[in-house]
Write a protein that holds these residues in place. Sequence first.
Motif, PDB file in Angstrom:
ATOM      1  N   GLN A 242      35.609  45.547  36.303  1.00 28.63           N
ATOM      2  CA  GLN A 242      35.242  46.206  35.056  1.00 28.63           C
ATOM      3  C   GLN A 242      33.917  45.653  34.532  1.00 28.63           C
ATOM      4  O   GLN A 242      33.041  46.402  34.116  1.00 28.63           O
ATOM      5  CB  GLN A 242      36.344  46.025  34.016  1.00 28.63           C
ATOM      6  CG  GLN A 242      36.008  46.663  32.691  1.00 28.63           C
ATOM      7  CD  GLN A 242      36.962  46.253  31.597  1.00 28.63           C
ATOM      8  OE1 GLN A 242      37.817  45.406  31.794  1.00 28.63           O
ATOM      9  NE2 GLN A 242      36.798  46.840  30.445  1.00 28.63           N
TER      10      GLN A 242
ATOM     11  N   GLY B 209      36.568  52.324  33.368  1.00 24.93           N
ATOM     12  CA  GLY B 209      36.654  51.015  32.715  1.00 24.93           C
ATOM     13  C   GLY B 209      37.894  50.888  31.844  1.00 24.93           C
ATOM     14  O   GLY B 209      38.557  49.850  31.841  1.00 24.93           O
TER      15      GLY B 209
ATOM     16  N   MET C 223      40.849  50.366  34.090  1.00 24.72           N
ATOM     17  CA  MET C 223      40.891  48.991  34.608  1.00 24.72           C
ATOM     18  C   MET C 223      41.363  48.018  33.536  1.00 24.72           C
ATOM     19  O   MET C 223      42.115  47.089  33.827  1.00 24.72           O
ATOM     20  CB  MET C 223      39.519  48.576  35.127  1.00 24.72           C
ATOM     21  CG  MET C 223      39.130  49.255  36.398  1.00 24.72           C
ATOM     22  SD  MET C 223      37.496  48.710  36.919  1.00 24.72           S
ATOM     23  CE  MET C 223      37.396  49.494  38.504  1.00 24.72           C
ATOM     24  N   TYR C 224      40.925  48.227  32.299  1.00 23.73           N
ATOM     25  CA  TYR C 224      41.358  47.359  31.205  1.00 23.73           C
ATOM     26  C   TYR C 224      42.860  47.519  30.984  1.00 23.73           C
ATOM     27  O   TYR C 224      43.582  46.540  30.829  1.00 23.73           O
ATOM     28  CB  TYR C 224      40.591  47.704  29.923  1.00 23.73           C
ATOM     29  CG  TYR C 224      40.755  46.679  28.829  1.00 23.73           C
ATOM     30  CD1 TYR C 224      39.915  45.582  28.766  1.00 23.73           C
ATOM     31  CD2 TYR C 224      41.753  46.793  27.873  1.00 23.73           C
ATOM     32  CE1 TYR C 224      40.048  44.630  27.774  1.00 23.73           C
ATOM     33  CE2 TYR C 224      41.904  45.844  26.882  1.00 23.73           C
ATOM     34  CZ  TYR C 224      41.047  44.765  26.835  1.00 23.73           C
ATOM     35  OH  TYR C 224      41.202  43.814  25.855  1.00 23.73           O
TER      36      TYR C 224
END
Length: 137
Positions: free
Chosen positions: A93, A114, A117-118
């Motif tokens: 990320q 992103g 992924m977080y």
Amino acid sequence: MKDRIALMLAAFWWGSLTTIGFLVVPMLFARLGNPAVAGNVAGQLFAAQTWVALGCGLVLLLYFRSRADDRSTDSERVAVILIVTALLLALLQQYAVAPHILARENLRLWHSLGSGMYLGQWVCAGALLWRMGRLRN
């Protein structure tokens, strides 16, 4: 004693992900009024969160390494997999996705990637915390 410290470290990791991703950053966009300024501050917070993830993850890997012996349980192996996965997501990320967001390239795609992924890192850290709460020897 080491078990309690490791559990608190896992709680700190998950709690920091929760606080930044689900409270602070949405509040920045709601209160600052300027999406460019809010996005810049959010990017700095996510970069700092990556360092928190690296610190917590590496210390937790050392903790599980110190517990490793011939009788390592499946639960401990899964915990290590969760840590490594979360660390990889944090690094990807920060160093693969964030530069594209900063360059404002295809924002919809990179921001979605992103965010995913977080969220994946948050799920891994939460699952790790849950499992560590059950790991009592």
